[in-house]
Motif scaffolding. Structure first.
Motif, PDB file in Angstrom:
ATOM      1  N   LEU A  14       2.716 -52.531 -46.851  1.00  0.00           N
ATOM      2  CA  LEU A  14       3.649 -51.845 -46.832  1.00  0.00           C
ATOM      3  C   LEU A  14       4.564 -52.018 -47.258  1.00  0.00           C
ATOM      4  O   LEU A  14       6.277 -52.035 -47.564  1.00  0.00           O
ATOM      5  CB  LEU A  14       3.885 -50.954 -45.739  1.00  0.00           C
ATOM      6  CG  LEU A  14       4.586 -49.584 -45.194  1.00  0.00           C
ATOM      7  CD1 LEU A  14       3.874 -48.803 -44.611  1.00  0.00           C
ATOM      8  CD2 LEU A  14       5.477 -50.063 -44.395  1.00  0.00           C
ATOM      9  N   LEU A  15       5.599 -53.459 -46.288  1.00  0.00           N
ATOM     10  CA  LEU A  15       6.339 -54.189 -46.518  1.00  0.00           C
ATOM     11  C   LEU A  15       7.212 -54.481 -47.849  1.00  0.00           C
ATOM     12  O   LEU A  15       8.092 -54.608 -48.172  1.00  0.00           O
ATOM     13  CB  LEU A  15       6.761 -54.852 -45.291  1.00  0.00           C
ATOM     14  CG  LEU A  15       7.510 -54.575 -43.916  1.00  0.00           C
ATOM     15  CD1 LEU A  15       7.567 -55.917 -43.731  1.00  0.00           C
ATOM     16  CD2 LEU A  15       8.883 -53.764 -44.062  1.00  0.00           C
ATOM     17  N   PHE A  16       5.633 -55.262 -48.465  1.00  0.00           N
ATOM     18  CA  PHE A  16       5.897 -55.785 -49.639  1.00  0.00           C
ATOM     19  C   PHE A  16       5.554 -54.303 -50.677  1.00  0.00           C
ATOM     20  O   PHE A  16       6.894 -54.831 -51.630  1.00  0.00           O
ATOM     21  CB  PHE A  16       4.481 -56.333 -50.441  1.00  0.00           C
ATOM     22  CG  PHE A  16       3.987 -57.194 -51.092  1.00  0.00           C
ATOM     23  CD1 PHE A  16       5.002 -58.892 -51.108  1.00  0.00           C
ATOM     24  CD2 PHE A  16       3.285 -56.901 -52.221  1.00  0.00           C
ATOM     25  CE1 PHE A  16       5.091 -59.260 -51.744  1.00  0.00           C
ATOM     26  CE2 PHE A  16       4.356 -58.008 -53.539  1.00  0.00           C
ATOM     27  CZ  PHE A  16       4.410 -58.873 -53.700  1.00  0.00           C
ATOM     28  N   ILE A 134       4.556 -61.724 -38.978  1.00  0.00           N
ATOM     29  CA  ILE A 134       3.493 -62.808 -39.832  1.00  0.00           C
ATOM     30  C   ILE A 134       3.679 -61.599 -40.973  1.00  0.00           C
ATOM     31  O   ILE A 134       4.080 -61.251 -42.126  1.00  0.00           O
ATOM     32  CB  ILE A 134       2.303 -62.629 -38.990  1.00  0.00           C
ATOM     33  CG1 ILE A 134       2.366 -64.016 -38.619  1.00  0.00           C
ATOM     34  CG2 ILE A 134       1.204 -61.534 -40.245  1.00  0.00           C
ATOM     35  CD1 ILE A 134       0.387 -63.542 -37.130  1.00  0.00           C
ATOM     36  N   SER A 135       3.518 -59.515 -40.536  1.00  0.00           N
ATOM     37  CA  SER A 135       3.970 -58.581 -41.463  1.00  0.00           C
ATOM     38  C   SER A 135       5.136 -59.056 -41.731  1.00  0.00           C
ATOM     39  O   SER A 135       5.499 -58.869 -43.034  1.00  0.00           O
ATOM     40  CB  SER A 135       4.549 -57.300 -40.332  1.00  0.00           C
ATOM     41  OG  SER A 135       3.102 -57.060 -39.885  1.00  0.00           O
ATOM     42  N   THR A 136       6.764 -59.530 -41.061  1.00  0.00           N
ATOM     43  CA  THR A 136       7.970 -59.167 -42.427  1.00  0.00           C
ATOM     44  C   THR A 136       7.532 -60.389 -43.131  1.00  0.00           C
ATOM     45  O   THR A 136       8.838 -60.382 -44.248  1.00  0.00           O
ATOM     46  CB  THR A 136       8.491 -59.236 -41.167  1.00  0.00           C
ATOM     47  OG1 THR A 136       8.516 -58.731 -40.035  1.00  0.00           O
ATOM     48  CG2 THR A 136       9.903 -59.365 -42.303  1.00  0.00           C
ATOM     49  N   LEU A 317      13.908 -62.871 -35.928  1.00  0.00           N
ATOM     50  CA  LEU A 317      13.625 -61.738 -36.540  1.00  0.00           C
ATOM     51  C   LEU A 317      12.391 -60.899 -35.469  1.00  0.00           C
ATOM     52  O   LEU A 317      12.186 -60.632 -35.148  1.00  0.00           O
ATOM     53  CB  LEU A 317      13.068 -61.621 -37.801  1.00  0.00           C
ATOM     54  CG  LEU A 317      13.449 -60.194 -38.255  1.00  0.00           C
ATOM     55  CD1 LEU A 317      13.717 -60.357 -40.187  1.00  0.00           C
ATOM     56  CD2 LEU A 317      12.150 -59.860 -38.193  1.00  0.00           C
ATOM     57  N   GLY A 318      11.408 -61.963 -35.242  1.00  0.00           N
ATOM     58  CA  GLY A 318      10.261 -61.560 -34.791  1.00  0.00           C
ATOM     59  C   GLY A 318      10.671 -61.405 -33.636  1.00  0.00           C
ATOM     60  O   GLY A 318      10.388 -60.566 -32.937  1.00  0.00           O
ATOM     61  N   PRO A 319      10.800 -62.723 -32.198  1.00  0.00           N
ATOM     62  CA  PRO A 319      11.121 -62.586 -31.231  1.00  0.00           C
ATOM     63  C   PRO A 319      12.462 -61.324 -30.779  1.00  0.00           C
ATOM     64  O   PRO A 319      12.335 -60.398 -29.929  1.00  0.00           O
ATOM     65  CB  PRO A 319      12.306 -63.364 -30.484  1.00  0.00           C
ATOM     66  CG  PRO A 319      11.347 -64.298 -32.019  1.00  0.00           C
ATOM     67  CD  PRO A 319      11.233 -63.520 -33.054  1.00  0.00           C
TER      68      PRO A 319
END
Length: 398
Positions: A14-16, A134-136, A317-319
């Motif tokens: 989706l992000l890609f 991971i998603s980002t 970003l993740g945290p």
């Protein structure tokens, strides 16, 4: 394939595709301006109309996701992207482009908060930083793919056909989301605290929401200022030729990718209970790296400073995503994120213009780099101020 892996895969896709559809118009810009006699100022208005729509849709999209669930919004959103991406190739007037791009921005903005809600719904508190990181990674890999593929499509088929073709990945994204993301919540960290029973109006009065929003404003100001001006800085201040700039500008994206993975690993690993301090440290190092990049006497040191900035911005970003989801009440998880994102998008819209004005007024990038470093310092301070709120939330949900 486990449920968690399927969710991460669907969100990554989706992000890609979100990024590809968003930047397609940038690569089509020269052809569009030549074919339709659009001035750079008019094309700038077209580009800005997306940002306005994207910002306005954050909270409504969050409220819809909280009411109907993340999955329906994440399925309908790409269908709308596909429609308005295709429509971009069919209009031929400034007004038409503005309307279509505004609607396209709204359609992408509606899905933004649902991304975080899906992570919050399907991962527990400890696992959220890793899942978000991971998603980002999609947003660090997509730039390398976008230029080659979209540029080739424009060159071979023209910009109108390119927009029609770019609608196809969005349709595939909707199908991926439908089949890969469960309709119901799993493994969510549920809470029955009184905080989660509050109305959305009461949620808007929480200090944590506005501390996070200020922190996100500072972070986005630097992210968009950095992305918008890094290539120009290397050309104008460092004298790099346009042939070399593509290679040098790609180096920080590689470090950004690594930063996401490191931040997700630390934020969901041994440092998951110290996430605010991890974010604060990353912000302060990123700010110091900006100063190093500006003061560097060699090109190697300048690129090293810019790469360190990208690495540490993405370590956080993740945290930071996990912190936001921990503080958000379960009932208004997506709307809470939507408010934070709205404030952050305001910074993203302002940063390139403000930095450009400062550079023009002073004849130097010093003021722009200094302002970005100051914004990161403010973002770090507000994040540090959130630690009591996080402790309170942890006690309430224990």
């Amino acid at each position: 394939m486990s449920t968690k892996v399927r969710v991460i895969f669907a969100l990554w896709v989706l992000l890609f595709v979100n990024y590809l559809d968003r930047v397609a118009i940038s690569f089509a810009g020269p052809s569009m301006m030549a074919d339709l006699s659009l001035s750079p100022a008019q094309f700038g208005i077209i580009l800005s109309s997306f940002g306005v729509g994207y910002m306005l849709a954050q909270v409504p999209g969050g409220l819809l996701a909280d009411k109907w669930g993340a999955k329906p919004v994440l399925v309908v959103g790409p269908l709308l992207w596909a429609f308005f991406t295709g429509m971009t190739g069919l209009v031929a007037t400034l007004t038409g482009f503005v309307v279509v791009r505004l609607c396209f921005g709204i359609s992408e903005g509606l899905s933004a908060a649902s991304f975080y809600k899906a992570i919050g719904d399907h991962f527990d508190s400890q696992g959220r930083a890793r899942a978000a990181a991971i998603s980002t990674t999609a947003i660090t890999l997509a730039p390398a793919f976008a230029g080659a593929v979209i540029g080739q499509l424009v060159g071979e088929f023209g910009w109108q056909a390119m927009f029609a073709m770019m609608a196809v990945p969005a349709l595939l994204t909707a199908a991926t989301t439908y089949f890969f993301i469960p309709a119901r919540r799993e493994n969510a960290a549920s809470s029955t605290s009184a905080e989660d029973e509050a109305s959305f109006r009461e949620v808007l009065t929480r200090p944590s929401l506005w501390l996070l929003s200020v922190s996100q404003f500072g972070y986005n100001f630097v992210t968009w200022g950095y992305l918008g001006w890094m290539p120009s800085y290397l050309v104008l201040a460092r004298g790099i030729d346009l042939k070399t700039i593509g290679i040098l500008a790609s180096v920080p994206f590689l470090f950004a990718f690594c930063g996401l993975l490191v931040g997700g690993w630390l934020g969901s690993g041994r440092l998951h209970r110290s996430r605010p301090y991890l974010v604060v440290g990353a912000y302060l190092i990123a700010g110091a790296s900006l100063v190093v990049a500006f003061l560097a006497e060699t090109m190697a040191m300048a690129v090293a400073g810019l790469s360190s900035t990208a690495f540490n911005l993405h370590v956080a970003l993740g945290p930071k995503s996990a912190i936001m989801l921990d503080l958000a009440p379960d009932r208004f998880r997506a709307a809470y994120v939507g408010v934070v994102s709205t404030v952050g998008q305001a910074a993203g819209a302002a940063a390139p213009a403000v930095i450009g004005f400062l550079v023009s007024a002073t004849g130097s990038f010093a003021s722009g780099f200094g302002l970005m470093a100051a914004a990161l310092f403010v973002a770090a301070l507000t994040m540090l101020a959130l630690t009591p709120q996080l402790s309170k939330r942890a006690m309430a949900t224990a």
